[in-house]
Write a protein that holds these residues in place. Structure first.
Motif, PDB file in Angstrom:
ATOM      1  N   TYR A  38       6.690  -5.643  42.246  1.00  9.00           N
ATOM      2  CA  TYR A  38       6.655  -5.078  43.441  1.00  9.00           C
ATOM      3  C   TYR A  38       7.331  -3.545  43.140  1.00  9.00           C
ATOM      4  O   TYR A  38       7.572  -2.971  44.408  1.00  9.00           O
ATOM      5  N   GLY A  39       7.528  -2.894  42.270  1.00 11.03           N
ATOM      6  CA  GLY A  39       8.103  -1.835  42.093  1.00 11.03           C
ATOM      7  C   GLY A  39       7.080  -0.620  41.864  1.00 11.03           C
ATOM      8  O   GLY A  39       6.012  -0.879  42.012  1.00 11.03           O
ATOM      9  N   GLN A  40       7.393   0.665  41.800  1.00  9.41           N
ATOM     10  CA  GLN A  40       6.422   1.811  41.913  1.00  9.41           C
ATOM     11  C   GLN A  40       5.746   1.911  40.541  1.00  9.41           C
ATOM     12  O   GLN A  40       6.391   1.511  39.464  1.00  9.41           O
ATOM     13  N   THR A  52      14.340   3.007  51.898  1.00 14.96           N
ATOM     14  CA  THR A  52      13.223   2.815  51.038  1.00 14.96           C
ATOM     15  C   THR A  52      11.965   3.715  51.332  1.00 14.96           C
ATOM     16  O   THR A  52      10.992   3.814  50.694  1.00 14.96           O
ATOM     17  N   ASN A  53      11.890   4.027  52.776  1.00 16.35           N
ATOM     18  CA  ASN A  53      10.883   4.742  53.279  1.00 16.35           C
ATOM     19  C   ASN A  53      11.266   6.207  53.403  1.00 16.35           C
ATOM     20  O   ASN A  53      10.449   7.182  53.024  1.00 16.35           O
ATOM     21  N   THR A  54      12.533   6.514  54.036  1.00 15.26           N
ATOM     22  CA  THR A  54      12.830   7.735  54.195  1.00 15.26           C
ATOM     23  C   THR A  54      13.470   8.783  53.112  1.00 15.26           C
ATOM     24  O   THR A  54      13.436  10.013  52.999  1.00 15.26           O
ATOM     25  N   ARG A  78      11.626   8.812  46.949  1.00 13.43           N
ATOM     26  CA  ARG A  78      11.014   7.819  45.993  1.00 13.43           C
ATOM     27  C   ARG A  78      10.416   8.646  45.024  1.00 13.43           C
ATOM     28  O   ARG A  78       9.705   7.859  44.133  1.00 13.43           O
ATOM     29  N   LEU A  79      10.894   9.927  44.495  1.00 12.33           N
ATOM     30  CA  LEU A  79      10.350  10.494  43.493  1.00 12.33           C
ATOM     31  C   LEU A  79      11.130  10.389  42.403  1.00 12.33           C
ATOM     32  O   LEU A  79      10.671  10.553  41.021  1.00 12.33           O
ATOM     33  N   SER A  80      12.338   9.510  42.356  1.00  6.33           N
ATOM     34  CA  SER A  80      13.178   9.497  41.093  1.00  6.33           C
ATOM     35  C   SER A  80      12.409   8.824  40.107  1.00  6.33           C
ATOM     36  O   SER A  80      12.715   9.299  38.789  1.00  6.33           O
ATOM     37  N   PRO A  81      11.637   7.812  39.898  1.00  6.62           N
ATOM     38  CA  PRO A  81      10.898   7.479  38.682  1.00  6.62           C
ATOM     39  C   PRO A  81      10.104   8.501  38.122  1.00  6.62           C
ATOM     40  O   PRO A  81       9.788   8.361  36.811  1.00  6.62           O
ATOM     41  N   TYR A  82       9.268   9.105  38.985  1.00  8.96           N
ATOM     42  CA  TYR A  82       8.414  10.239  38.498  1.00  8.96           C
ATOM     43  C   TYR A  82       8.966  11.287  37.988  1.00  8.96           C
ATOM     44  O   TYR A  82       8.595  11.760  36.844  1.00  8.96           O
TER      45      TYR A  82
END
Length: 486
Positions: A191-193, A226-228, A231-235
């Motif tokens: 369920y992760g990115q 989780t939405n706001t 969520r760029l951290s893994p990229y």
């Protein structure tokens, strides 16, 4: 002459200087990712990181194919791979971004430089995100980072001539499934990115198109963030998108904002981007802190508690917000910053564990694991400069403040889904608690945190851990939570 582009944590085509410099020579290119056993195995890296890398490489392979080339991968130590290439095609030039990581990658890079130098071959290294290598790095960071970030983004080449695979041995291949043979530990995630340059840009676009509007307000909320959050951290961690691309597109969005509050939200996010790079500069300057305590003075106040570690690591401490955070991390590979600090503090302060095992365990769970950011947070939480900066969290208060209705807890701790809101963060006070399939609290958190402050103050004032053993028995008796007498 052949130009080898060594991919590490920069898995993209756009704004990629090593690729650009190799392409400008108009000679064959070998874009190559090397899965090195000494880097991956028996380290903080895990199968979920390799999973993200494989997804990124598959995306990269598609991008190279559309440009008329191929992406290559192999499993071996880097010096061995260089020797194989040298034997197969003769002299070559190596291009790579600098990798700012742990002492293990730092020493690997030194060996590669020496290998190339010994054979009279050129090795060109380039700044990755404005981080400065060498003396006076901290002093130069601010100026160099600004100059680096404001440099125009490099477009992807319009076509690429890569080396014919038939020239290379079968161990260097275009088949990304080769990585499936690489056995490392950890938990896979469903369920992760997912990794990939295209997904990185889609994530940034959706954030700048509107997800950012409550960025500041929801940073501490474990569910809303989780939405706001961007969520760029893994990229960013694995280089699916460059920091320069993110900063420049964010500044464009700020200029186009009509509402003052929207500008404030994006400016807050933009300031975090420089902070992100400053943390990477920190690990570049202090790589030893990935292995050593930032403030050894407090180490004697901690010990090894295997049962405590096992319950904490599975999300079975009996404190709903702690357990929900750990289970969310295991399931998705992501947590907001405050929840990460809370998990660390609870393990290393409240449960008095030695910092290294919890820190490395969390590193293996975070899909966005970036050594500089992770270990800097570890030492800010676990090894403060003095008692005045110790971060102690009360999980009951944290839960009531940041998840008052228990939505985050109920999502990841289903055993508590029918517990009323008024008891969701203290379920042991609920009349039906003994009918729940849930754990009692592992410690009396109030007594535990008071005891931690006292022990650490004593260690700080004495400068040693001589009183540690004398306090152990009393300390354990103080903090163990007896559910039946509270």
């Amino acid at each position: 002459m052949l130009h080898v582009v060594w991919y590490k944590r920069d898995l993209r085509i756009g704004d990629h200087r090593p690729l650009q410099e190799a392409w400008r020579e108009k000679e064959p290119i070998l874009p190559l990712y090397v899965a090195e056993p000494s880097i991956w195995q028996e380290s903080e890296l895990s199968i979920r990181h390799l999973q993200f890398v494989k997804e990124s490489l598959e995306d990269l392979q598609g991008a190279f194919e559309r440009l008329g080339g191929s992406m290559f991968v192999t499993i071996a130590e880097m010096e061995s791979v260089l020797g194989t290439i040298y034997e197969s095609v003769g002299p070559f030039t190596l291009h790579a971004h600098e990798e700012n990581g742990t002492p293990v990658t730092y020493e690997r890079d030194k060996r590669v430089r020496q290998w190339m130098k010994d054979r009279g071959l050129l090795f060109h290294e380039y700044q990755h995100c404005g981080v400065v290598r060498g003396e006076r790095s901290e002093e130069l960071f601010k100026k160099d980072w600004k100059e680096f970030i404001e440099t125009p983004v490099m477009n992807a080449p319009d076509s690429i001539l890569t080396l014919d695979q038939e020239i290379l041995p079968s161990t260097i291949t275009t088949n990304m499934d080769t990585l499936l043979r690489f056995k490392i530990g950890g938990y896979r995630i469903k369920y992760g990115q997912q990794g990939g340059e295209g997904l990185a840009h889609e994530t940034l676009e959706s954030f700048l198109d509107g997800r950012f509007t409550r960025y500041k307000e929801e940073l501490a909320n474990p569910l809303a963030s989780t939405n706001t959050c961007s969520r760029l951290s893994p990229y960013l961690a694995f280089g699916n998108i460059s920091m320069r691309q993110v900063v420049q597109l964010t500044k464009e969005a700020i200029e186009q904002c009509d509402k003052s509050d929207d500008k404030k939200q994006l400016k807050a996010f933009n300031s975090k981007l420089e902070e992100h790079c400053r943390s990477i500069q920190w690990i570049e300057d202090h790589p030893q802190f990935a292995c050593n305590s930032g403030n050894p003075t407090f180490d004697p106040s901690r010990d090894v508690w295997q049962e405590g570690f096992e319950r904490w690591s599975r999300g079975e401490t009996g404190f709903p917000i702690i357990d929900a955070a750990m289970r969310a991390l295991i399931k998705t590979g992501w947590l907001n910053f405050r929840s990460r600090a809370m998990l660390l503090s609870f393990a290393c302060h409240t449960l008095r564990m030695n910092w290294k095992e919890p820190a490395d365990y969390l590193a293996g769970l975070f899909v966005d694991y970036e050594p500089g950011i992770h270990y800097k947070q570890v030492h800010l939480v676990v090894s403060p400069e003095s008692m005045k900066r110790v971060c102690l969290y009360d999980p009951i208060k944290e839960g009531k403040k940041h998840d008052p209705e228990g939505r985050f807890v109920r999502q990841y701790v289903p055993e508590l889904k029918h517990v009323p809101d008024s008891y969701i963060h203290e379920p042991w006070k609920y009349d039906g608690f003994f009918h729940l399939d849930y754990y009692g609290p592992i410690v009396d958190v109030g007594k535990a945190n008071r005891h931690v402050r006292a022990r650490m103050a004593d260690v700080e004032s004495s400068g040693d851990g001589l009183k540690k053993k004398e306090a152990d028995k009393e300390g354990n008796e103080q903090i163990v939570f007896d559910l039946f007498t509270e």
